[in-house]
Motif scaffolding. Structure first.
Motif, PDB file in Angstrom:
ATOM      1  N   PRO A 149      -8.357 -10.897  19.418  1.00 64.61           N
ATOM      2  CA  PRO A 149      -8.995 -10.011  18.297  1.00 64.61           C
ATOM      3  C   PRO A 149      -7.834  -9.746  17.337  1.00 64.61           C
ATOM      4  O   PRO A 149      -8.498  -9.124  16.206  1.00 64.61           O
ATOM      5  CB  PRO A 149      -9.746  -8.732  19.136  1.00 64.61           C
ATOM      6  N   ASP A 150      -6.737  -9.605  17.412  1.00 66.16           N
ATOM      7  CA  ASP A 150      -5.686  -9.299  16.777  1.00 66.16           C
ATOM      8  C   ASP A 150      -5.222 -10.286  15.665  1.00 66.16           C
ATOM      9  O   ASP A 150      -4.323  -9.861  14.930  1.00 66.16           O
ATOM     10  CB  ASP A 150      -4.231  -8.741  17.426  1.00 66.16           C
ATOM     11  N   ASN A 151      -5.810 -11.555  16.213  1.00 67.39           N
ATOM     12  CA  ASN A 151      -5.265 -12.590  15.137  1.00 67.39           C
ATOM     13  C   ASN A 151      -5.957 -12.401  13.634  1.00 67.39           C
ATOM     14  O   ASN A 151      -7.222 -12.312  13.730  1.00 67.39           O
ATOM     15  CB  ASN A 151      -5.833 -13.915  15.677  1.00 67.39           C
ATOM     16  N   PRO A 152      -5.181 -12.127  12.803  1.00 68.60           N
ATOM     17  CA  PRO A 152      -5.903 -12.080  11.168  1.00 68.60           C
ATOM     18  C   PRO A 152      -6.543 -13.302  10.733  1.00 68.60           C
ATOM     19  O   PRO A 152      -7.384 -13.185   9.878  1.00 68.60           O
ATOM     20  CB  PRO A 152      -4.695 -11.724  10.495  1.00 68.60           C
ATOM     21  N   LEU A 153      -6.285 -14.853  11.334  1.00 70.56           N
ATOM     22  CA  LEU A 153      -6.949 -15.642  10.833  1.00 70.56           C
ATOM     23  C   LEU A 153      -8.387 -15.554  11.379  1.00 70.56           C
ATOM     24  O   LEU A 153      -8.694 -15.211  12.465  1.00 70.56           O
ATOM     25  CB  LEU A 153      -6.189 -16.897  11.190  1.00 70.56           C
ATOM     26  N   TYR A 154      -9.220 -16.568  10.604  1.00 68.58           N
ATOM     27  CA  TYR A 154     -10.773 -16.702  10.934  1.00 68.58           C
ATOM     28  C   TYR A 154     -10.641 -17.430  12.564  1.00 68.58           C
ATOM     29  O   TYR A 154     -10.062 -18.338  13.009  1.00 68.58           O
ATOM     30  CB  TYR A 154     -11.315 -17.725  10.158  1.00 68.58           C
ATOM     31  N   GLN A 155     -11.563 -16.777  13.258  1.00 68.77           N
ATOM     32  CA  GLN A 155     -11.918 -16.995  14.632  1.00 68.77           C
ATOM     33  C   GLN A 155     -13.416 -17.095  14.998  1.00 68.77           C
ATOM     34  O   GLN A 155     -13.965 -16.314  14.490  1.00 68.77           O
ATOM     35  CB  GLN A 155     -11.268 -16.251  16.049  1.00 68.77           C
ATOM     36  N   VAL A 172      -7.105 -26.843  22.810  1.00 68.71           N
ATOM     37  CA  VAL A 172      -7.279 -27.279  21.527  1.00 68.71           C
ATOM     38  C   VAL A 172      -8.107 -26.741  20.703  1.00 68.71           C
ATOM     39  O   VAL A 172      -9.451 -26.734  21.087  1.00 68.71           O
ATOM     40  CB  VAL A 172      -6.715 -28.596  21.426  1.00 68.71           C
ATOM     41  N   THR A 173      -8.030 -26.065  19.449  1.00 71.17           N
ATOM     42  CA  THR A 173      -9.136 -25.679  18.298  1.00 71.17           C
ATOM     43  C   THR A 173      -9.284 -27.152  17.231  1.00 71.17           C
ATOM     44  O   THR A 173      -8.130 -27.360  16.978  1.00 71.17           O
ATOM     45  CB  THR A 173      -8.890 -24.621  17.945  1.00 71.17           C
ATOM     46  N   ARG A 226     -14.666 -25.270   9.600  1.00 70.27           N
ATOM     47  CA  ARG A 226     -13.993 -24.718   8.517  1.00 70.27           C
ATOM     48  C   ARG A 226     -12.740 -25.356   8.156  1.00 70.27           C
ATOM     49  O   ARG A 226     -12.042 -26.250   9.177  1.00 70.27           O
ATOM     50  CB  ARG A 226     -13.510 -23.240   8.874  1.00 70.27           C
ATOM     51  N   SER A 227     -12.405 -25.594   6.881  1.00 69.54           N
ATOM     52  CA  SER A 227     -10.839 -26.107   6.786  1.00 69.54           C
ATOM     53  C   SER A 227      -9.933 -25.042   6.696  1.00 69.54           C
ATOM     54  O   SER A 227      -9.861 -23.967   5.935  1.00 69.54           O
ATOM     55  CB  SER A 227     -10.992 -26.730   5.014  1.00 69.54           C
ATOM     56  N   MET A 228      -8.768 -25.284   7.419  1.00 71.85           N
ATOM     57  CA  MET A 228      -8.039 -24.185   8.041  1.00 71.85           C
ATOM     58  C   MET A 228      -6.418 -24.625   7.897  1.00 71.85           C
ATOM     59  O   MET A 228      -5.635 -23.636   8.045  1.00 71.85           O
ATOM     60  CB  MET A 228      -8.035 -23.705   9.246  1.00 71.85           C
ATOM     61  N   LYS A 229      -6.231 -25.804   7.510  1.00 73.54           N
ATOM     62  CA  LYS A 229      -4.845 -26.204   7.408  1.00 73.54           C
ATOM     63  C   LYS A 229      -3.826 -25.555   6.534  1.00 73.54           C
ATOM     64  O   LYS A 229      -2.906 -24.976   7.029  1.00 73.54           O
ATOM     65  CB  LYS A 229      -4.945 -27.695   7.187  1.00 73.54           C
TER      66      LYS A 229
END
Length: 296
Positions: free
Chosen positions: A73-79, A161-162, A251-254
């Motif tokens: 939950p502390d990860n600022p990137l989309y999850q 892996v995601t 989503r495109s996340m690279k």
């Protein structure tokens, strides 16, 4: 008189630096950790560990807490909260113990249990600090540990892996809590047929070296302190993986991930520069004080 004062100061300072090593000479120490990690095309991660540990007299139990928390939950990137991992281990066949001579103990000389079961004192086995998505592996040798013991574990993290539309990611905290410093860490991570030029890796939580080879990532850390973690983020071509739907994010996340890691690297370098300035500045002030006392 001034020379005697300076000599006394130097001796006291040397004792202060050496005291922790002297006092802890016979303490519990993790001498080394070797881990072979295989990332499978389905997104699972199979981990084989070999721990060498030094014990003072009187020890007979060991705990290995293995966290498999993926959603942060502390990860600022989309999850997505559905993107979770799970843990599997065969206590009978995938955990072993060896004594000081390096030979594996007979199964009858020790027993292995896990979270939710009871230890040798009848207490519930659980991770510390207690948290979900964590398995604690408990080993008891009733006759007591040798001065040096070796422990082996093999386990599977399902869904590690995601996969995104344009990249696949392993973002994992491999080590996060220990009662003492872990020394001489070497990790070999094998990837499913991925050329070195298609692999991106970032490390967090401690200082060490990262080497990228064909189909592999090698991690080496001299010393992981008690308050440090070993976290890795590896980016790989998405077409090398076929993961369950729960581990796929449409989503495109690279580029987002790369930009985020670049910002973290800049912040880390800035903190290191400040720490070095403070460290060397302190020694410079001490040297100046010594010179002033000597002149006086």
């Amino acid at each position: 008189r001034n020379f005697g004062f300076i000599l006394f100061f130097v001796i006291i300072f040397a004792i202060f630096l050496a005291a922790p090593a002297i006092l802890n000479a016979d303490d519990y120490k993790i001498q080394s950790l070797r881990a072979n990690i295989e990332i499978e095309a389905n997104g699972d991660m199979v981990v084989t560990e070999r721990w060498v540990v030094q014990y003072p007299e009187g020890y007979s139990v060991s705990y290995r807490d293995i966290s498999f928390q993926k959603y942060n939950p502390d990860n600022p990137l989309y999850q997505e909260q559905s993107n979770q991992a799970d843990f599997e281990i065969d206590l009978e066949n995938d955990v072993w113990v060896a004594g000081a001579d390096g030979r594996k103990l007979d199964k009858g000389r020790y027993y292995v249990r896990k979270s939710g079961q009871r230890d040798e004192r009848g207490e519930i086995i659980e991770c510390y600090p207690n948290r979900s998505k964590c398995e604690s592996i408990f080993i008891h040798v009733p006759s007591g540990f040798d001065e040096k013991m070796t422990f082996g574990y093999k386990y599977r993290i399902k869904g590690a892996v995601t996969k995104y539309q344009d990249i696949a990611e392993l973002n994992w905290v491999f080590l996060d809590y220990f009662e003492t410093t872990v020394r001489n860490l070497e990790f070999r991570i094998t990837l499913p047929g991925i050329p070195k030029d298609d692999i991106l890796v970032w490390g967090h939580g401690t200082a060490g070296s990262i080497t990228i080879e064909e189909n592999q990532v090698l991690i080496s850390v001299d010393k992981l302190k008690k308050q440090e973690v070993l976290e890795l983020r590896i980016l790989m071509p998405e077409d090398k993986f076929s993961v369950p739907n729960t581990n796929y994010i449409e989503r495109s996340m690279k580029q987002t991930i790369i930009d985020y890691e670049m910002r973290l690297a800049e912040e880390t370098n800035r903190r290191i520069a400040i720490a070095q300035l403070v460290f060397y500045g302190t020694f410079a002030m001490l040297a100046l004080m010594i010179v002033m006392v000597y002149i006086a």
